[in-house]
Design a protein around this motif. Structure first.
Motif, short mmCIF file in Angstrom:
data_model
loop_
_atom_site.label_atom_id
_atom_site.label_comp_id
_atom_site.label_asym_id
_atom_site.label_seq_id
_atom_site.Cartn_x
_atom_site.Cartn_y
_atom_site.Cartn_z
N LYS A 79 0.77 -1.19 -0.04
CA LYS A 79 -0.05 -0.03 0.02
C LYS A 79 0.95 0.98 -0.05
CE LYS A 79 -4.18 -1.93 1.68
NZ LYS A 79 -5.08 -2.13 3.25
N GLU A 80 1.98 0.99 0.69
CA GLU A 80 3.00 2.29 0.52
C GLU A 80 3.80 2.73 -0.61
OE1 GLU A 80 5.67 2.35 4.17
OE2 GLU A 80 4.81 0.64 4.66
N ALA A 81 3.57 1.54 -1.45
CA ALA A 81 4.30 1.59 -2.80
C ALA A 81 3.63 2.46 -3.98
CB ALA A 81 4.78 0.27 -3.30
N ILE A 82 2.26 2.63 -3.68
CA ILE A 82 1.56 3.39 -4.70
C ILE A 82 2.02 4.96 -4.98
CG2 ILE A 82 -0.81 4.31 -5.31
CD1 ILE A 82 -1.88 1.93 -3.39
N GLY A 83 2.31 5.12 -6.27
CA GLY A 83 2.97 6.39 -6.64
C GLY A 83 4.38 6.86 -6.13
N LYS A 84 5.04 5.88 -5.69
CA LYS A 84 6.53 5.73 -5.43
C LYS A 84 7.32 5.49 -6.09
CE LYS A 84 5.26 7.04 -0.59
NZ LYS A 84 4.90 5.86 0.27
N ILE A 85 8.56 5.80 -6.10
CA ILE A 85 9.75 5.01 -6.58
C ILE A 85 10.33 4.02 -5.63
CG2 ILE A 85 12.28 5.52 -7.26
CD1 ILE A 85 11.57 8.42 -8.15
N VAL A 86 10.09 2.83 -6.11
CA VAL A 86 10.58 1.82 -5.15
C VAL A 86 12.03 1.62 -5.31
CG1 VAL A 86 10.53 -0.79 -4.71
CG2 VAL A 86 8.53 0.44 -5.04
N VAL A 87 12.77 1.52 -4.17
CA VAL A 87 14.06 1.52 -4.33
C VAL A 87 14.72 -0.18 -3.75
CG1 VAL A 87 16.44 1.94 -2.98
CG2 VAL A 87 14.93 3.80 -4.04
N TYR A 88 15.05 -0.82 -4.21
CA TYR A 88 15.23 -2.03 -3.77
C TYR A 88 16.62 -2.08 -3.16
CZ TYR A 88 11.40 -4.27 -6.32
OH TYR A 88 10.26 -4.59 -6.95
N ASN A 89 16.96 -2.47 -1.99
CA ASN A 89 18.15 -2.77 -1.41
C ASN A 89 18.41 -4.13 -0.88
OD1 ASN A 89 20.77 -1.53 -0.09
ND2 ASN A 89 19.57 -1.80 1.97
N GLN A 90 18.37 -4.96 -1.92
CA GLN A 90 18.36 -6.30 -1.59
C GLN A 90 19.93 -6.51 -1.20
OE1 GLN A 90 18.12 -5.15 -4.54
NE2 GLN A 90 19.96 -5.95 -5.48
N PRO A 91 20.29 -7.36 -0.15
CA PRO A 91 21.77 -7.81 -0.02
C PRO A 91 22.21 -8.71 -1.31
CG PRO A 91 20.26 -8.92 1.52
CD PRO A 91 19.41 -8.09 0.76
N PHE A 92 23.40 -8.65 -1.46
CA PHE A 92 23.93 -9.76 -2.61
C PHE A 92 24.09 -10.90 -1.92
CE2 PHE A 92 27.33 -11.74 -5.18
CZ PHE A 92 26.98 -11.36 -6.37
N VAL A 93 23.51 -12.20 -2.48
CA VAL A 93 23.71 -13.18 -1.98
C VAL A 93 24.72 -14.08 -3.05
CG1 VAL A 93 22.70 -15.49 -1.48
CG2 VAL A 93 21.52 -13.18 -0.94
N SER A 94 24.17 -14.11 -4.16
CA SER A 94 24.67 -14.64 -5.47
C SER A 94 24.36 -14.17 -6.37
CB SER A 94 24.85 -16.24 -5.41
OG SER A 94 23.42 -16.74 -5.89
N TYR A 95 25.10 -13.92 -7.67
CA TYR A 95 24.51 -13.50 -8.92
C TYR A 95 23.30 -14.00 -9.27
CZ TYR A 95 24.20 -11.26 -13.43
OH TYR A 95 23.80 -10.48 -14.57
N GLY A 96 23.24 -15.44 -9.40
CA GLY A 96 22.18 -16.37 -9.62
C GLY A 96 20.95 -16.09 -8.85
N GLU A 97 21.13 -15.85 -7.66
CA GLU A 97 20.02 -15.60 -6.89
C GLU A 97 19.54 -14.09 -6.84
OE1 GLU A 97 20.00 -17.42 -2.95
OE2 GLU A 97 18.71 -15.78 -2.24
#
Lengths: 451, 451
Positions: free
Chosen positions: B166-184
């Protein structure tokens, strides 16, 4: 490490965060206590040292210096000498130190250089079109409007430039010097422009002073020599310097257009930011802990030298939290400096302390370092070169610098990669603990460090 | 490794440099030679293998693949799918292969994607002004003119996005996912835009897919899902993603203006570039060695995949130099592919070969790898995921990929740091030797690899 030479710029080129710890100790009495007694006295601090370490590394102060640094650098960003951001940084830190309950928080006026980068670019036009990542060097002049378009001469050393000086006339000299060490290789950044101007070059592009790059240009100060034409100068990436060297070796003609509109203004007014812990006895001597608050105008200046400034603050916070009050306040005379401490080579995993002082003082410090056994950082070393506390050390004050596992330090130094992402809270905890233990024990000993 | 999915794009998304080695061997006869005899036959190649290794690593071919790659990438620069530079690269390579005396040098028409980055920028406006280094993602749409200015929602995972949709509506979503492996971790680059669009986001900024950064953004393909609004999407640096995550955690409001004018054009005409060594016997089977000639539109594409293409060429040059002619030419039918080989994970120090094939074929390959004893790269492994020769392997053809010491591969992957500076001539010599020995011996054996 801003890499500025104290000799040229004086202390005025640095905006320090300096924290003073006032001493309990008697003046540096040559022929005071016999050494075995001093060693015994120092050993008696083991419990106190342990309590500082526990608070910093495992206790409620854990990660505090990191969190403070993150808030500081995220809020202010970088803060180059003479900039509005540096003013903001000083204000931020002044309030933060007061809010932390430290004493005599004050600002000391200082004049600092004021150079503004402006817009800059370098485009290779021949043998193919290629936009290069560059960073103009501090104090560089601008190019004429529209830039300088000239053929390139690539050299690997000052010796090669000398041999080929006739070829340099009217050219942009590209230095593709290999990285040996910062201390040795930085001469190309510092003096490359004047050396090339002396033989008729119109600009210089210098391979960034780093052993590793992801197309990351490095900035830094450079130093025009008296009586030599001032020509625009910037650092290019290791990658582009090496590519141009390969092209030149193949006999290819390289043409580059360099555009810079950097400006140098009169020295600006700024401040050193000072906080203290004030006690009751022997008010005339101090231990100074320091890091510089200003940074380059790239990245966040988290490593150079936010970390150093923040552990210097943290050391006092730790002692305050433990109720370790000492000494007493007066205006400081250099003969009353007991020890000056500087952290300006990163706040990664601490390895030990670099120290400059008399043989007797070194013996005392070696005993002090034994108190760091719980975090395995008991090593006392000699100082390296080019440090910002040299001025005091030249005047006879014992000096100490934090030595950390800095193998990657120059990867990020003076680049956009100098951010919080290179910092680790655990490493900063350890640095803060070391910093606080050394400062406290030296300040609390019955005698000042022998000179 | 372009990271494209064969399933989506087919081979048409790659412009390969493919070199064919025609075989001596009899068709893959199940129930052919008993294994001990095959092992003996392979062992008899020790002297030939040694001569290939000597030529590549110590002899006159030393450093040749590196020098060729340097000339190729310095001359052409990067060469993204659909670009003029890729056309130039194909022309360059076509002439170079002919000049090298290889046979049946020819181009095979292929359709390839045509996406053009254009000008792009992302500026943080709140809580402070900060220009971010970004790279738009392949196939991204543009923003409206003037850009998109919106508040940011930072999430660490798709799960968090779902919870906070619900918070994402109209927003720019920034993904700050940690790096696990390239494939994942690459799933955030590939599907991040559509996942965010599904819950009403207006754009996405994705932490670059790398374990290490010097403020270096990474590009790559992304994949809009059917029936979902296409929103602009770019990668930001690890540093900026982490900073925004810290700011969000502090409750600070973050506003960013993202501007991109990327364009997607109809698939372009291009070519696979093919060279062969043609002999006399058993013309119907081939061993294929390959790397892709196209690259991303940043850096030089020296690592991804200039190195792979160049060692595939070098393998044939080495065999030609040694007079190793084999097989005979016909148009190639997939049942006659003996082995397909791909190098697309860098050409650093080789560690061994990844292999997909039957148990019987694996046993044969393990014997072949023993011939690499002189360079200590005898290991035969299982394949990882996401490789470009999957199409053939799915059809039953044995497949092999070069496995190198690639711990730093993703530091440079799809960045401006993918240049000749990450390549080493010594490492490329070793890769070329391994590549040539494996290809030659498999092609020359009396029987094809069992399927």
């Amino acid at each position: 490490m801003q890499g500025r030479q104290i000799k040229q710029c004086g202390l005025s080129s640095l905006t320090l965060l300096a924290t003073f710890l006032h001493c309990n100790c008697l003046p540096h009495s040559t022929g005071g206590k016999p050494f075995p007694e001093t060693a015994k006295e120092i050993a008696s601090y083991a419990k106190v040292a342990k309590s500082i370490i526990d608070l910093a590394v495992y206790g409620k102060a854990q990660n505090r210096s990191y969190e403070r640094l993150a808030d500081f650098t995220d809020t202010i960003g970088n803060r180059v000498s003479g900039s509005k951001n540096l003013d903001l940084a000083i204000k931020y830190m002044f309030s933060a130190l007061r809010k932390d309950g430290l004493e005599n928080v004050h600002l000391e006026p200082v004049k600092i250089p004021h150079w503004v980068r402006g817009v800059e670019s370098a485009v290779m036009l021949q043998p193919r079109n290629h936009t290069m990542a560059i960073l103009g060097l501090g104090s560089s002049v601008a190019t004429p409007q529209g830039g300088i378009e000239a053929e390139v001469l690539v050299v690997e050393s000052f010796e090669e430039l000398k041999k080929r000086q006739k070829e340099a006339i009217g050219k942009i000299v590209v230095y593709n010097q290999p990285f040996v060490s910062y201390g040795e290789t930085v001469q190309y950044r510092e003096f490359g422009a004047s050396k090339a101007a002396e033989v008729g070059a119109v600009a210089t592009l210098i391979r960034s002073i780093t052993p590793f790059s992801i197309n990351s240009p490095h900035t830094g100060w450079q130093d025009y020599q008296e009586g030599v034409q001032k020509i625009p100068t910037a650092c290019i990436t290791v990658e582009d310097a090496m590519m141009m060297a390969r092209m030149a070796k193949r006999g290819q003609r390289i043409v580059v257009r360099l555009t810079m509109n950097a400006q140098t203004f009169p020295d600006a007014d700024s401040f050193n930011t000072v906080a203290e812990i004030i006690g009751s006895e022997h008010p005339e001597q101090v231990v100074l802990l320091s890091g510089h608050l200003d940074s380059w105008d790239v990245g966040q200046g988290a490593m150079d030298d936010g970390g150093g400034a923040l552990i210097s603050w943290e050391a006092l916070s730790l002692l305050k939290d433990l109720g370790k009050n000492l000494g007493g306040l007066v205006s400081v005379n250099i003969s009353n400096f007991n020890l000056v401490m500087e952290s300006d080579m990163g706040t990664f995993t601490p390895l030990g302390l670099q120290f400059t002082g008399s043989v007797q003082a070194r013996a005392v410090m070696a005993e002090v370092m034994k108190l760091l056994k719980p975090i395995n950082t008991t090593t006392l070393e000699e100082h390296g070169e080019g440090i910002d506390i040299e001025m005091w050390m030249d005047a006879g004050v014992p000096g100490a610098s934090l030595h950390v596992a800095d193998s990657r330090y120059f990867w990020f130094h003076h680049t956009n990669g100098d951010t919080m992402s290179v910092q680790s809270p655990i490493e900063m905890n350890l640095c803060s603990a070391l910093w606080a233990v050394v400062a406290y024990v030296v300040a609390d000993l019955e005698e000042m460090l022998p000179r």
